[in-house]
Design a protein around this motif. Structure first.
Motif, mmCIF file in Angstrom:
data_model
loop_
_atom_site.group_PDB
_atom_site.id
_atom_site.type_symbol
_atom_site.label_atom_id
_atom_site.label_comp_id
_atom_site.label_asym_id
_atom_site.label_seq_id
_atom_site.Cartn_x
_atom_site.Cartn_y
_atom_site.Cartn_z
ATOM 1 N N GLU A 132 0.803 15.950 -7.560
ATOM 2 C CA GLU A 132 2.197 15.501 -7.548
ATOM 3 C C GLU A 132 2.462 14.449 -6.470
ATOM 4 O O GLU A 132 3.533 14.411 -5.871
ATOM 5 C CB GLU A 132 3.143 16.691 -7.411
ATOM 6 N N VAL A 133 1.464 13.602 -6.240
ATOM 7 C CA VAL A 133 1.616 12.454 -5.349
ATOM 8 C C VAL A 133 2.016 11.278 -6.216
ATOM 9 O O VAL A 133 1.448 11.062 -7.280
ATOM 10 C CB VAL A 133 0.287 12.147 -4.608
ATOM 11 N N SER A 134 3.008 10.531 -5.763
ATOM 12 C CA SER A 134 3.445 9.362 -6.529
ATOM 13 C C SER A 134 2.764 8.117 -5.986
ATOM 14 O O SER A 134 2.530 7.994 -4.784
ATOM 15 C CB SER A 134 4.962 9.179 -6.415
ATOM 16 N N LEU A 135 2.452 7.212 -6.888
ATOM 17 C CA LEU A 135 1.918 5.922 -6.486
ATOM 18 C C LEU A 135 3.105 4.975 -6.351
ATOM 19 O O LEU A 135 3.871 4.804 -7.289
ATOM 20 C CB LEU A 135 0.908 5.411 -7.510
ATOM 21 N N GLY A 136 3.245 4.386 -5.185
ATOM 22 C CA GLY A 136 4.423 3.583 -4.880
ATOM 23 C C GLY A 136 4.378 2.150 -5.366
ATOM 24 O O GLY A 136 5.344 1.417 -5.213
ATOM 25 N N ARG A 137 3.272 1.737 -5.946
ATOM 26 C CA ARG A 137 3.130 0.376 -6.462
ATOM 27 C C ARG A 137 2.638 0.446 -7.900
ATOM 28 O O ARG A 137 2.337 1.505 -8.421
ATOM 29 C CB ARG A 137 2.135 -0.440 -5.621
ATOM 30 N N SER A 138 2.498 -0.703 -8.518
ATOM 31 C CA SER A 138 2.021 -0.737 -9.900
ATOM 32 C C SER A 138 0.595 -0.191 -9.978
ATOM 33 O O SER A 138 -0.158 -0.223 -8.995
ATOM 34 C CB SER A 138 2.051 -2.170 -10.438
ATOM 35 N N SER A 139 0.233 0.284 -11.145
ATOM 36 C CA SER A 139 -1.110 0.830 -11.341
ATOM 37 C C SER A 139 -2.184 -0.210 -11.070
ATOM 38 O O SER A 139 -3.206 0.096 -10.442
ATOM 39 C CB SER A 139 -1.259 1.366 -12.777
ATOM 40 N N ILE A 140 -1.966 -1.426 -11.516
ATOM 41 C CA ILE A 140 -2.965 -2.481 -11.318
ATOM 42 C C ILE A 140 -3.127 -2.802 -9.832
ATOM 43 O O ILE A 140 -4.253 -2.907 -9.326
ATOM 44 C CB ILE A 140 -2.593 -3.745 -12.119
ATOM 45 N N ALA A 141 -2.020 -2.942 -9.121
ATOM 46 C CA ALA A 141 -2.091 -3.243 -7.686
ATOM 47 C C ALA A 141 -2.746 -2.097 -6.927
ATOM 48 O O ALA A 141 -3.577 -2.319 -6.035
ATOM 49 C CB ALA A 141 -0.696 -3.524 -7.133
ATOM 50 N N THR A 142 -2.399 -0.864 -7.279
ATOM 51 C CA THR A 142 -2.978 0.296 -6.610
ATOM 52 C C THR A 142 -4.469 0.377 -6.887
ATOM 53 O O THR A 142 -5.272 0.612 -5.978
ATOM 54 C CB THR A 142 -2.268 1.590 -7.052
ATOM 55 N N TRP A 143 -4.858 0.182 -8.145
ATOM 56 C CA TRP A 143 -6.280 0.210 -8.507
ATOM 57 C C TRP A 143 -7.040 -0.861 -7.718
ATOM 58 O O TRP A 143 -8.102 -0.585 -7.155
ATOM 59 C CB TRP A 143 -6.466 -0.008 -10.007
ATOM 60 N N ALA A 144 -6.502 -2.064 -7.660
ATOM 61 C CA ALA A 144 -7.165 -3.164 -6.951
ATOM 62 C C ALA A 144 -7.327 -2.848 -5.460
ATOM 63 O O ALA A 144 -8.398 -3.067 -4.886
ATOM 64 C CB ALA A 144 -6.392 -4.468 -7.148
ATOM 65 N N LEU A 145 -6.276 -2.323 -4.849
ATOM 66 C CA LEU A 145 -6.357 -2.003 -3.425
ATOM 67 C C LEU A 145 -7.370 -0.883 -3.179
ATOM 68 O O LEU A 145 -8.197 -0.973 -2.261
ATOM 69 C CB LEU A 145 -4.988 -1.602 -2.874
ATOM 70 N N MET A 146 -7.314 0.164 -3.984
ATOM 71 C CA MET A 146 -8.253 1.280 -3.812
ATOM 72 C C MET A 146 -9.690 0.818 -4.051
ATOM 73 O O MET A 146 -10.606 1.227 -3.336
ATOM 74 C CB MET A 146 -7.925 2.430 -4.766
ATOM 75 N N ALA A 147 -9.893 -0.031 -5.041
ATOM 76 C CA ALA A 147 -11.238 -0.558 -5.314
ATOM 77 C C ALA A 147 -11.752 -1.343 -4.110
ATOM 78 O O ALA A 147 -12.899 -1.171 -3.683
ATOM 79 C CB ALA A 147 -11.224 -1.437 -6.562
#
Length: 174
Positions: A132-147
């Motif tokens: 139940e953690v929310s991602l505060g940015r778009s999925s693409i931006a979050t994926w790119a940053l995490m990658a």
């Protein structure tokens, strides 16, 4: 080979316990994980330095992601300005993998980093949904940053593991 598979399976159990158990079960799961890891996997006390390094990295990296709104934590009993124990336990778990199930990456660090750039964000997305953690940015931006983050974290892990092995005068097992 069997030891590496058991190390990976043990980490997956920790992952599920921390993600699904949250604050209530995480500390017990982490302590149990680290005890089992120490008695069945650790060959040198120096391995604990890599684990500690990853916990410290977790404090700063996930702490920054939470502070900047990339990860929005659910209400918690945890009130300290660092990530909750269940999240830091996962970082300790990652640090515990380099001498065992990720040891193949010590000779192929770029391949390990590419794998982490693909699969670590997937772990964050799945874990965020279950915890139940929310991602505060778009999925693409979050994926790119995490990658990006996890690509380089694998390089740090490989470097510190190699350095630890070299300082102990041992060769690693692949």
């Amino acid at each position: 080979m069997m030891k590496s598979l058991l190390n990976a399976a043990n980490f997956q159990l920790l992952w599920f316990a921390c993600i699904l158990g949250g604050d209530n079960w995480a500390v017990a799961a982490i302590v149990l994980y680290l005890i089992v890891h120490h008695y069945f996997f650790v060959e040198s006390v120096s391995e604990w330095w890599v684990i500690l390094l990853f916990v410290v990295l977790g404090v700063f990296i996930d702490g920054a992601l939470i502070f900047d709104g990339w990860l929005v934590m659910p209400p918690s009993i945890w009130t300290f300005p660092i990530p909750p124990p269940w999240l830091l336990g996962l970082w300790a778990g990652v640090g515990s993998l380099f001498f065992h199930c990720l040891s193949w990456g010590l000779t192929r660090p770029w391949l390990l980093s590419i794998g982490a750039a693909v699969f670590a964000p997937l772990s964050y997305f799945l874990g965020a949904d279950l915890a139940e953690v929310s991602l505060g940015r778009s999925s693409i931006a979050t994926w790119a940053l995490m990658a990006f983050i996890w690509f380089w974290l694998m390089q740090v892990g490989v470097f510190t593991t190699r350095l630890t092995i070299r300082r102990n005068g041992r060769t690693h097992h692949v």
